[in-house]
Design a protein around this motif. Structure first.
Motif, PDB file in Angstrom:
ATOM      1  N   MET A 110       0.829  -1.196   0.000  1.00 12.59           N
ATOM      2  CA  MET A 110       0.000   0.000   0.000  1.00 12.59           C
ATOM      3  C   MET A 110       0.871   1.257   0.000  1.00 12.59           C
ATOM      4  O   MET A 110       0.586   2.237  -0.700  1.00 12.59           O
ATOM      5  CB  MET A 110      -0.929  -0.002   1.215  1.00 12.59           C
ATOM      6  N   GLN A 111       1.944   1.225   0.799  1.00 13.47           N
ATOM      7  CA  GLN A 111       2.884   2.351   0.808  1.00 13.47           C
ATOM      8  C   GLN A 111       3.463   2.580  -0.586  1.00 13.47           C
ATOM      9  O   GLN A 111       3.562   3.722  -1.052  1.00 13.47           O
ATOM     10  CB  GLN A 111       4.024   2.077   1.792  1.00 13.47           C
ATOM     11  N   ASN A 112       3.859   1.507  -1.229  1.00  7.81           N
ATOM     12  CA  ASN A 112       4.423   1.628  -2.578  1.00  7.81           C
ATOM     13  C   ASN A 112       3.410   2.196  -3.566  1.00  7.81           C
ATOM     14  O   ASN A 112       3.752   3.022  -4.417  1.00  7.81           O
ATOM     15  CB  ASN A 112       4.932   0.275  -3.065  1.00  7.81           C
ATOM     16  N   ASN A 113       2.172   1.736  -3.455  1.00  7.89           N
ATOM     17  CA  ASN A 113       1.130   2.268  -4.343  1.00  7.89           C
ATOM     18  C   ASN A 113       0.975   3.770  -4.152  1.00  7.89           C
ATOM     19  O   ASN A 113       0.864   4.529  -5.117  1.00  7.89           O
ATOM     20  CB  ASN A 113      -0.202   1.568  -4.074  1.00  7.89           C
ATOM     21  N   ASN A 114       0.954   4.199  -2.893  1.00  6.34           N
ATOM     22  CA  ASN A 114       0.815   5.625  -2.600  1.00  6.34           C
ATOM     23  C   ASN A 114       2.022   6.421  -3.086  1.00  6.34           C
ATOM     24  O   ASN A 114       1.879   7.521  -3.637  1.00  6.34           O
ATOM     25  CB  ASN A 114       0.619   5.848  -1.095  1.00  6.34           C
ATOM     26  N   LEU A 115       3.214   5.857  -2.895  1.00 12.03           N
ATOM     27  CA  LEU A 115       4.439   6.529  -3.344  1.00 12.03           C
ATOM     28  C   LEU A 115       4.492   6.623  -4.868  1.00 12.03           C
ATOM     29  O   LEU A 115       4.900   7.655  -5.421  1.00 12.03           O
ATOM     30  CB  LEU A 115       5.666   5.774  -2.820  1.00 12.03           C
ATOM     31  N   GLU A 116       4.070   5.567  -5.539  1.00 16.67           N
ATOM     32  CA  GLU A 116       4.050   5.582  -7.006  1.00 16.67           C
ATOM     33  C   GLU A 116       3.037   6.589  -7.528  1.00 16.67           C
ATOM     34  O   GLU A 116       3.281   7.286  -8.521  1.00 16.67           O
ATOM     35  CB  GLU A 116       3.744   4.179  -7.536  1.00 16.67           C
ATOM     36  N   ARG A 117       1.882   6.670  -6.839  1.00 12.67           N
ATOM     37  CA  ARG A 117       0.866   7.635  -7.249  1.00 12.67           C
ATOM     38  C   ARG A 117       1.368   9.075  -7.040  1.00 12.67           C
ATOM     39  O   ARG A 117       1.172   9.940  -7.875  1.00 12.67           O
ATOM     40  CB  ARG A 117      -0.426   7.388  -6.471  1.00 12.67           C
ATOM     41  N   GLU A 118       2.044   9.299  -5.901  1.00 11.41           N
ATOM     42  CA  GLU A 118       2.592  10.633  -5.639  1.00 11.41           C
ATOM     43  C   GLU A 118       3.680  10.979  -6.649  1.00 11.41           C
ATOM     44  O   GLU A 118       3.751  12.115  -7.151  1.00 11.41           O
ATOM     45  CB  GLU A 118       3.163  10.709  -4.222  1.00 11.41           C
ATOM     46  N   THR A 119       4.512  10.011  -6.977  1.00 13.79           N
ATOM     47  CA  THR A 119       5.584  10.248  -7.951  1.00 13.79           C
ATOM     48  C   THR A 119       5.016  10.588  -9.319  1.00 13.79           C
ATOM     49  O   THR A 119       5.514  11.500 -10.005  1.00 13.79           O
ATOM     50  CB  THR A 119       6.500   9.011  -8.044  1.00 13.79           C
ATOM     51  N   ALA A 120       3.974   9.883  -9.716  1.00 11.72           N
ATOM     52  CA  ALA A 120       3.332  10.173 -11.004  1.00 11.72           C
ATOM     53  C   ALA A 120       2.737  11.581 -11.006  1.00 11.72           C
ATOM     54  O   ALA A 120       2.844  12.318 -11.992  1.00 11.72           O
ATOM     55  CB  ALA A 120       2.247   9.137 -11.288  1.00 11.72           C
ATOM     56  N   ARG A 121       2.132  11.946  -9.871  1.00  7.40           N
ATOM     57  CA  ARG A 121       1.556  13.296  -9.771  1.00  7.40           C
ATOM     58  C   ARG A 121       2.643  14.363  -9.834  1.00  7.40           C
ATOM     59  O   ARG A 121       2.506  15.383 -10.519  1.00  7.40           O
ATOM     60  CB  ARG A 121       0.759  13.399  -8.470  1.00  7.40           C
ATOM     61  N   LEU A 122       3.760  14.137  -9.140  1.00  8.14           N
ATOM     62  CA  LEU A 122       4.856  15.102  -9.143  1.00  8.14           C
ATOM     63  C   LEU A 122       5.492  15.229 -10.529  1.00  8.14           C
ATOM     64  O   LEU A 122       5.887  16.326 -10.942  1.00  8.14           O
ATOM     65  CB  LEU A 122       5.916  14.697  -8.116  1.00  8.14           C
ATOM     66  N   THR A 123       5.581  14.103 -11.241  1.00  9.67           N
ATOM     67  CA  THR A 123       6.129  14.134 -12.606  1.00  9.67           C
ATOM     68  C   THR A 123       5.272  15.026 -13.493  1.00  9.67           C
ATOM     69  O   THR A 123       5.796  15.851 -14.263  1.00  9.67           O
ATOM     70  CB  THR A 123       6.187  12.713 -13.189  1.00  9.67           C
ATOM     71  N   LYS A 124       3.962  14.865 -13.372  1.00  6.08           N
ATOM     72  CA  LYS A 124       3.058  15.712 -14.143  1.00  6.08           C
ATOM     73  C   LYS A 124       3.139  17.155 -13.664  1.00  6.08           C
ATOM     74  O   LYS A 124       3.196  18.097 -14.459  1.00  6.08           O
ATOM     75  CB  LYS A 124       1.620  15.205 -14.015  1.00  6.08           C
ATOM     76  N   GLN A 125       3.172  17.337 -12.339  1.00  9.80           N
ATOM     77  CA  GLN A 125       3.125  18.682 -11.783  1.00  9.80           C
ATOM     78  C   GLN A 125       4.404  19.471 -12.069  1.00  9.80           C
ATOM     79  O   GLN A 125       4.380  20.710 -12.092  1.00  9.80           O
ATOM     80  CB  GLN A 125       2.879  18.618 -10.273  1.00  9.80           C
ATOM     81  N   LYS A 126       5.509  18.792 -12.301  1.00 13.78           N
ATOM     82  CA  LYS A 126       6.754  19.505 -12.574  1.00 13.78           C
ATOM     83  C   LYS A 126       6.641  20.370 -13.828  1.00 13.78           C
ATOM     84  O   LYS A 126       7.292  21.412 -13.944  1.00 13.78           O
ATOM     85  CB  LYS A 126       7.910  18.515 -12.714  1.00 13.78           C
ATOM     86  N   LYS A 127       5.802  19.960 -14.763  1.00 18.81           N
ATOM     87  CA  LYS A 127       5.605  20.744 -15.988  1.00 18.81           C
ATOM     88  C   LYS A 127       4.932  22.080 -15.682  1.00 18.81           C
ATOM     89  O   LYS A 127       5.172  23.076 -16.356  1.00 18.81           O
ATOM     90  CB  LYS A 127       4.762  19.957 -16.988  1.00 18.81           C
TER      91      LYS A 127
END
Length: 685
Positions: free
Chosen positions: A78-95
């Motif tokens: 579950m932690q990994n799922n949350n971390l992966e979701r946050e990472t995906a959001r940050l990747t998008k948000q960096k733009k």
């Protein structure tokens, strides 16, 4: 743009970008460590399985450890799922790390502090907030249309202070372009730039351009039934999706995405909106259609709404219009409710029931059913009666339910009929209406209400919050059914002026609010179409119902030609060559009209047909009907066969209005005969 201020902003953007990279790197390391720990736990479990299950002969390893290992693995995953979701959001948000800023000084602070707003939270390595999630309590100040004294609500209470700056940014692909200081929520320049973009095959988030009236609905603190009457292009569905995102953020310890249900008008529309919440960093809620629900709940074949509309629009028989008018009325629901509580109850004919030495008299059953339980639904009466019968037997707990089930079976045998369609026909006969052989679209909800009263509905659609989109497509019977199925708060969204098969007046909303115990909110500003398209569309309708943002574009085109197909080919070629429009939709009145065009043109034949079984996918050129196009938008819309014969009555006017309001930038009408009277009124003198 002040050079010093610009440099400060560039420096801040760089620090935010560095913070994103740091957090992503930290997440990657944590995911790697968690994955290793998961593998180690699995290896330990595999190596120790025999010992865990049976003991190792020296020291017994119990079942608790077996359970704890599973729990640990699940928590790490579950932690990994949350971390992966946050990472995906940050990747998008960096733009585009943030889109706005406001400076706020609380009454107990010495100076204003800057608050940057973005899609989600961004912190530096010291856990200081560099960018705030747009849903955070304090960020409501950004969307309020005022400067100076202001306040916001949070768990600590009401915080008073003063807003001294509002700033908006254009940042693309991590590159800073400019900023604008404004007293308004969203400056015209940035809003117009967003609205002028081409349509996409998926609905996108609007966090950077949420308007004040939209923000009020998104952040509403109450969990009350709400009806949102919004004109075409007012952002109703976007508001609903952002409200879901807000609720999941605000009540994240109490509300999960699986607790929210969206009742979508079609599979096509569900596909159109399904990327909004993931883009906002949330998991998709459960989405279904009324047709899919009805298939499970009713268990009988029926005519879908799409099939009904195609038939009614094509044939336009007076008896169909009369049938729709009657079965979609509040009077019809009132008659049905009376039937459910009176006549239908009399289908039960009490009998004396004998279970060996135990005899339950006819009079006792009659008294309980008709007198003591008269205020509850029939299926509840049968349940109480069955449990009452079971009380006469001294049986073990494990044998009690089979006895109750047996009693219920015998009690249901006391009914003259339990066939839902037969009972519905009895109701129709009482109203001196024609009985049905096939179940029509407008018969489904009344029949489900009969089934709910007689047998109860085994509902697999539990939810803590429900959104019903395109509410104008449903009847009072539907809404009464929804209130029975879901006891939670509901958000009803729609536009009475986009009703296709019937004409709804404003007072309809008042009656609906009373039925559903809802408050009514109005959205009268349209953001979708250009001023020219919006004005033209409202003239088709014959009334002014919307205020439009001041976005100008091309005049609406109308062409009377010898051949519609040839003219459409020219329009498509011109649009693709000169305007580079991303999406072009040909919206025909019926499927038959679509076939006519496709036979005449190989170019049109290549257009993707949008119907109830298709999705938007990545198609940029589509052909469809008004019923399927509702809720979706396109850069350019072409409406063929716009003549006086094809579009002549009130239903046709509704179809024209719905079709016209799908257009963002360009709208074309084409006909090869005398133009429709609804378009002639729009011609310039």
């Amino acid at each position: 743009m002040d050079k010093t201020t610009k440099q400060q902003e560039l420096n801040y953007l760089e620090s935010v970008s560095e913070a994103i990279d740091y957090t992503k790197s930290k997440n990657k390391q944590k995911i790697k460590q968690n994955t290793e720990n998961i593998q180690n736990l699995k290896s330990f479990f595999a190596d120790s399985f025999y010992d865990i299950r049976y003991g190792n002969g020296e020291e017994f390893v119990g079942e608790d450890e077996f359970a704890n290992i599973n729990i640990s693995i699940e928590n790490l995953q579950m932690q990994n799922n949350n971390l992966e979701r946050e990472t995906a959001r940050l990747t998008k948000q960096k733009k585009n790390p943030y889109f706005g800023r406001f400076d706020f000084q609380a009454h107990d602070e010495q100076s204003p502090a800057p608050y940057y707003i973005g899609l989600g939270l961004i912190q530096n390595k010291d856990n200081q907030n560099l960018v705030y999630d747009w849903r955070a309590d304090i960020c409501s100040l950004y969307y309020e249309n005022k400067m100076g004294k202001a306040s916001y609500s949070c768990p600590e209470g009401e915080i008073d202070g003063e807003v001294s700056l509002k700033r908006q940014y254009k940042i693309e692909n991590g590159e800073f372009h400019y900023y604008i200081d404004s007293n308004l929520v969203i400056d015209d320049e940035i809003l117009m730039e967003q609205l002028s973009k081409n349509a996409t095959t998926k609905m996108h988030d609007i966090v950077s351009t949420i308007q004040q009236e939209q923000n009020v609905l998104i952040r509403a603190e109450d969990f009350e039934n709400t009806i949102v009457q919004g004109v075409a292009g007012s952002g109703k569905t976007s508001i609903a999706m952002h409200r879901v995102s807000y609720l999941l953020y605000k009540y994240r310890n109490k509300l999960k995405s699986e607790d929210i249900l969206i009742l979508s008008p079609s599979e096509l529309f569900a596909d159109y909106i399904n990327e909004v919440l993931p883009a906002l960093g949330e998991e998709k809620p459960f989405t279904t259609t009324f047709s899919d629900m009805a298939k499970r709940l009713l268990g009988q074949p029926f005519e879908t709404r799409e099939e009904m509309l195609e038939r009614v629009i094509s044939k336009q028989k007076q008896e169909d219009f009369e049938n729709i008018a009657i079965k979609s009325s509040f009077e019809f629901l009132a008659d049905l409710k009376q039937f459910l509580t009176e006549d239908m109850c009399n289908l039960f004919v009490p009998k004396t029931l004998a279970f060996g030495d135990v005899v339950i008299s006819q009079e006792d059953i009659k008294d309980i059913y008709f007198n003591k339980l008269k205020k509850i639904p029939i299926f509840k009466r049968i349940e109480v009666l069955a449990e009452s019968i079971a009380e006469h037997f001294a049986v073990p707990t494990n044998l009690r339910q089979p006895l109750i089930d047996r009693a219920k079976h015998l009690l249901y045998n006391c009914f003259i009929t339990t066939d839902i369609k037969h009972i519905y026909n009895l109701f129709l006969s009482n109203l001196e209406l024609e009985e049905i052989d096939e179940i029509g679209s407008y018969d489904i909800a009344p029949m489900l209400l009969i089934k709910e009263n007689l047998q109860g509905l085994k509902n697999n659609f539990d939810a803590k919050y429900v959104i019903v989109d395109e509410m104008q497509d449903y009847t009072p019977c539907h809404f009464y059914l929804f209130e029975k199925i879901w006891k939670c708060a509901k958000l009803y969204l729609g536009d009475i002026y986009q009703s296709i098969d019937r004409t709804l007046q404003p007072e309809y909303l008042t009656h609906l609010a009373k039925l559903t115990h809802s408050k009514i909110k109005h959205l009268n500003k349209s953001y979708r179409s250009t001023l020219q398209i919006s004005t033209f569309s409202q003239k088709i309708l014959g009334k002014h119902i919307a205020d439009n943002v001041n976005r100008h574009g091309d005049e609406v085109d109308f062409a009377k030609v010898d051949d519609c197909a040839t003219e459409i080919e020219h329009i498509v070629e011109n649009q693709l060559a000169t305007n580079k429009r991303q999406s072009i939709a040909i919206i025909c009145k019926t499927l038959e009209d679509i076939k006519t065009l496709q036979k005449k043109s190989d170019i049109i034949k290549k257009f993707k047909l949008l119907n109830k079984t298709e999705t938007m996918s990545s198609a940029k050129k589509v052909i469809t009907t008004p019923a399927m196009a509702k809720g979706v938008e396109f850069d350019c819309v072409i409406i063929p066969f716009a003549d006086s014969k094809t579009y002549n009555n009130q239903l046709d006017r509704n179809l024209l209005y719905v079709s016209a309001t799908r257009a963002l930038h360009k709208l074309h009408f084409v006909c090869d005969k005398k133009p429709s009277k609804f378009l002639i009124k729009n011609e310039k003198k």
